[in-house]
Each structure stands twice: as structure tokens, then as C-alpha cells.
Design a protein around this motif. Structure first.
Motif, PDB file in Angstrom:
ATOM      1  N   THR A  44       0.828  -1.206   0.000  1.00 27.46           N
ATOM      2  CA  THR A  44       0.000   0.000   0.000  1.00 27.46           C
ATOM      3  C   THR A  44       0.860   1.253   0.000  1.00 27.46           C
ATOM      4  N   GLN A  71      -8.356   1.427  -0.656  1.00 24.50           N
ATOM      5  CA  GLN A  71      -7.303   1.863   0.255  1.00 24.50           C
ATOM      6  C   GLN A  71      -7.947   2.596   1.416  1.00 24.50           C
ATOM      7  N   GLY A  77      -0.992   0.249   4.914  1.00 21.67           N
ATOM      8  CA  GLY A  77      -1.307  -1.152   4.648  1.00 21.67           C
ATOM      9  C   GLY A  77      -1.495  -1.964   5.902  1.00 21.67           C
ATOM     10  N   ASN A 116      -7.590  -3.077   3.259  1.00 18.44           N
ATOM     11  CA  ASN A 116      -6.998  -2.666   1.995  1.00 18.44           C
ATOM     12  C   ASN A 116      -7.065  -3.817   0.996  1.00 18.44           C
ATOM     13  N   PHE A 151      -5.786  -4.539  -3.075  1.00 21.01           N
ATOM     14  CA  PHE A 151      -5.150  -4.141  -4.330  1.00 21.01           C
ATOM     15  C   PHE A 151      -4.942  -5.382  -5.197  1.00 21.01           C
TER      16      PHE A 151
END
Length: 530
Positions: A93, A384, A389, A394, A396
Motif C-alpha cells: 500500500t 485503500q 497497509g 486494503n 489491491f
């Protein structure tokens, strides 16, 4: 399956896989162990197949992986596995947060800490309040507060008839991130966020103290416990005991919930090593004010009134002393090399303040999202909720991480940002960072640069590596939901495979496996064990 879009907006070719890798089976066998050879012999000869075999290792049984590899110069997709599957990226992150900070705040951005007053001077007495105003500097040490106090004393003030007011209003009063684990409250990598705080050493773990425990001279003695910096903002409750030489060195240092009482328990033997632990403080603004008040007293400046927290400095206040942080381009080094969570969150709130005069997570994350959209990263395909992170909310996909890594290469500040990424097998902590013990003795050593990421059941590695033919490659690797103690060797195997490859062929390599539990970043384990 969706195809990521390159930084130029061109669709990446998910079918074109250029490498032919006749000896990749040797790599797979070296990484995964004796059982890999038979499966690899069954016709698997290309680089994509070698990576597929790595991901099929027993350590990933029941887990899920999102992996993307692309040519850094052209953006051409060379490998993908579930590229759009959203997973917990852990500290990957920070790639988004740090890049946005470099663009929105600028490489030369500095945090300023000021001492001000609206009071009138009569001789050496200042009639009025003394304000300590912070803007978020995560690198402030006790010596910096000492220098500020010395400057106040040098101005001729020896007595402040009013109060010491700690102004942390640049940021909101939300101290902990969304869904951060409650059992991490005392852990220094989960410190409270304030615009005014103190770091105990030059790792700049702001909002923490270092607790050092040394055994007593004889069995039965209470251990000697000290705190750095020396401050009465925290209280020590020593329940530990010194035992005879050769006994167990089994110490626990933990701050009690909602207090600044640090409990030291367990045993430590005569002549033993004792312990050195980092612990968070409750209310970092008060911590900063306490350290500054002590520094003022040391320099002969007495503040008569009490300390008040969280009041904004009047616009008419006059500056008595000021301190500037290092520029952001230099702050990125301890931030990214050591994966400093607090730096990420402070930068997030700073971006929020600069963008909309709101020093909050929500404002900062809006700013990050806006930056990502501006460079072609589809922020609608990721989630996010903090800057570091640390939150397990979170999400991704590797495809978006690779899009980010491709896009930032065109930024004017890219060289400074790239320099801040950990370097595989570089022994210096502020060069190798969280990668300094990984991929040693391989083609990736001193070659691969990447951001690591670790939480329980989540591991990630995304960055750059140059192949044997001199071509720079970009990779995003996010692994989740595994039960093994470590999947870092699998990440390393993929990156070493890339480092040994050319557009025509790839060689074999040997990557050592690791048995260390990697539920959290190695740099978050103090003393640092990376």
C-alpha cells in the motif's frame, strides 16, 4: 479475465509470452524442493510455466495469488495470474501513498515545528501562553526539542507565566487507523498518529519509547529499567525478576490499554542480555509536550502554568523558535526502506491538509485516489483505507500495482522515489532495508528493488528488476490466505527467475527457502532482524 492498461493507456497483451526457458525446471526444483522435478519434467519448459509451478507450491495450498510481470519500457504484459483479483497488499500500500506524496507534497516538502507566543515580555518573563505547534514531523527527536528550548532560552526568556499549549490541530484527533488490530495497540509499528510527536531514535518510529531492561546484580533483584527518551509521560510497572545465571531470559514489555503504564514482566538471568523493546505511548501530543517542557527546564526556562493539549495557536502569535524536517525525498529512505507505518499515515493526513485543509485520513485518501486516477491507475478497482497497509481492509490487485510502477517512471521525482525502495541483499539497513537478507547469491542480488509487505496470511513484493539481457521488468506479487509460516521464498523465486531471464532464454538459479515466520515486516521486529 480483464487485461491491465499500460501507462500510455494501451491495452497490455495478456497472450504474448516471450521467454523460452528450457532450464527453468532447475530453478523450480531448487526453490520448491525434490518433489518439483517430476511435475516440471511433464512438458513445463517456459518462464510462465516456471512461475505457475512456483505458485503451485504446497505452501500456497488453499491460498490465492495475483501476479503480473511487464516490460518496464513498453508496458507490454509478459505474465499474469489473476491480475484483477483484489487481495490484501499489506505494506505494498505504501507504493501508492509514497508516490502520491512525492507528487502532491513535492520532493522538497518539509514539516515545520514552531514555538510561538502571544504574550508580552517584561524583562525575562513572558506573560502569556507558550505554544508548541506541530505539522506532523515524524522525525522529531528529543534533541530537536532540546534545540527549540535552547533557542527560547537564548531569546532571553527564563519564565513563562502562562501555560504550555501543544498545538496538534493540523491533523484531526483520530489516532488509530481503520480496523487496526486492537492487540497491536502497544506494538510500535501501530503507534497513534498526531501532528506533534517524538521519535526515540533515527529509525524515526514516532510515537514510541525504547524500554531497556538489564538484569540486577543478584538473583531476586528487580531488573534495571530505563526509558529513551527519559520522560515522565510514561510510568513503569516493573514486575520482572532477576534469576540466577543460566536461567530463562523471558521478558515481556507491554503498555496497558488506554494508559501510559508500561508493564515489564518475566525473568532475566544475572549477567544476561536483558531486553530492548519499543512501545507506543498513549497520546503522542502529550508526549511531545512533556519532552519539550523538560527541555525548557534544562535550559532554565520555567513554565508556571499546566500543559494544555489540542488548542490552535492564535494567528497573531509571534515565533520564538522553529525547526524544519529533512525534505520528503530524504524522508522516503527511512519510510520505505524500513516500511515505517507512521510515516505513511502522517503523509496521508498531510496530503489531506494540503489538498483541502483537512488533516484526516478521508481527505488524504481522496488525494491519493485522485493522484492514482491522474496517472491512469483505476482506483475504482482497489480499496485503500489507510496509508501504510496495516489495515486488513486494503485490497489491491497486482495489475494495479504494476500500472502504478509503470506510470511513476515518467515522473520528474522518480529517481528519488526509486532510490528509496529496498535493494535485494544490500547489507546496509538504509539501502537494503527489508530486502537486505533476501535473494543473496542470485542474479537478483543488488539488482531487484521492491516494496515488501507482510501481515498474517498476506505477503507481497512489487518492484523492478533487470534481466540478463539488460531489460528492466516490473512485477507485482500479492499472496494471501496461505497457512505456511513464510511464502517469501516463493516471491524470491519469481524475481530471481526474472533476473536470470532474457527475451530468448532463462537460466537456472538457486534460492534458499526461509523458515522464519513473516506475519509482520522484519523491520517491525525490534531490534531489526532483517
Amino acid at each position: 479475465m480483464s487485461r491491465p492498461v499500460s501507462a500510455s493507456g494501451r491495452r497490455l497483451n495478456s497472450r504474448r509470452r516471450l521467454w523460452i526457458c528450457p532450464v527453468a525446471v532447475a530453478l523450480v526444483a531448487a526453490v520448491l524442493g525434490p518433489g518439483a522435478q517430476a511435475g516440471a519434467d511433464a512438458g513445463r519448459s517456459g518462464l510462465p510455466e516456471a512461475i505457475d509451478t512456483v505458485l503451485g507450491d504446497a505452501r500456497m495450498e488453499g491460498g490465492v495469488a495475483s501476479v503480473v510481470v511487464a516490460d518496464a519500457r513498453t508496458g507490454e504484459l509478459l505474465y499474469q495470474h489473476l491480475p484483477s483479483t483484489r487481495l490484501m497488499p499489506a505494506s505494498n500500500t505504501k507504493l501508492a501513498t509514497s508516490a502520491a506524496a512525492m507528487e502532491l507534497l513535492g520532493p522538497g516538502y518539509r514539516f515545520t515545528t514552531d514555538v510561538l507566543s502571544t504574550g508580552r515580555r517584561q524583562g525575562s518573563v513572558l506573560y502569556g501562553d507558550l505554544y508548541l505547534r506541530g505539522t506532523g514531523d515524524p522525525t522529531l527527536l528529543a534533541k530537536d526539542y532540546d534545540r527549540l528550548a535552547a533557542d527560547v532560552a537564548a531569546s532571553g526568556v527564563t519564565r513563562v507565566a502562562g501555560r504550555l499549549v501543544a498545538d496538534d490541530t493540523r491533523f484531526d484527533d483520530q489516532r488509530l487507523g481503520r480496523s487496526w488490530a486492537a492487540d497491536d495497540e502497544s506494538s510500535y509499528y501501530s503507534a497513534q498518529i498526531s501532528a506533534l510527536s517524538v521519535a526515540p531514535d533515527t529509525d524515526y518510529d514516532t510515537g514510541t519509547v525504547i524500554v531497556t531492561v538489564a538484569p540486577g546484580e543478584e538473583a531476586g533483584d528487580e531488573p534495571v529499567v530505563t526509558v529513551t527518551p527519559d520522560t515522565d509521560h510514561v510510568d513503569l510497572d516493573v514486575r520482572a525478576t532477576t534469576v540466577a545465571a543460566g536461567g530463562a531470559n523471558d521478558l515481556t514489555v507491554e503498555r496497558e490499554h488506554g494508559t501510559n503504564t508500561i508493564v515489564v514482566s518475566g525473568t532475566t538471568p544475572v549477567g544476561g542480555a536483558g531486553a530492548k523493546e519499543w512501545a507506543t505511548v498513549w497520546e503522542p501530543t502529550g508526549y511531545a509536550a512533556a519532552v519539550f517542557r523538560d527541555a525548557l527546564a534544562k535550559h532554565g526556562v520555567k513554565v508556571v502554568g499546566p500543559t494544555r493539549l489540542g488548542r490552535q495557536t492564535p494567528a497573531t502569535a509571534r515565533e520564538l523558535a522553529s525547526h524544519d524536517s529533512m525534505p520528503l525525498k530524504d524522508l522516503l529512505v527511512p519510510f520505505m526502506k524500513l516500511s515505517n507505518n507512521m510515516h505513511a499515515e502522517i503523509l496521508t493526513k498531510a496530503m489531506g491538509y494540503e489538498a483541502s485543509k483537512q488533516g484526516s485520513w478521508s481527505a488524504g485518501l481522496r488525494a491519493v485516489s485522485g493522484y492514482l486516477k491522474g496517472i491512469g491507475v483505476d482506483s475504482g478497482k482497489l480499496r485503500q483505507v489507510d496509508g501504510s497497509g496495516l489495515s486488513r481492509m486494503n485490497n489491491f490487485p497486482a495489475g494495479q500495482l504494476v500500472e502504478l510502477l509503470l506510470a511513476v517512471r515518467a515522473e520528474p521525482w522518480y529517481a528519488d522515489w526509486y532510490r528509496a525502495l529496498p535493494v535485494a541483499c544490500a547489507p546496509d539497513r538504509f539501502v537494503g532495508g527489508t530486502l537486505r537478507t533476501r535473494m543473496c547469491g542470485t542474479a537478483a542480488a543488488l539488482n531487484a528493488r521492491a516494496k515488501t509487505g507482510s501481515l498474517t496470511g498476506a505477503s507481497a513484493l512489487s518492484g523492478y528488476v533487470t534481466d540478463a539481457g539488460g531489460r528492466e521488468l516490473v512485477y507485482g506479487i500479492v499472496l494471501n490466505n496461505y497457512l505456511a509460516s513464510s511464502v517469501k521464498p516463493l516471491e524470491d523465486a519469481i524475481v530471481v527467475t526474472l533476473a536470470k531471464s532474457t527475451a530468448q532464454a532463462a537460466g537456472s538459479a538457486s534460492v534458499r527457502g526461509g523458515g522464519m515466520n513473516t506475519d509482520i515486516e522484519c523491520s517491525w521486529r525490534k531490534p531489526d532482524i532483517c
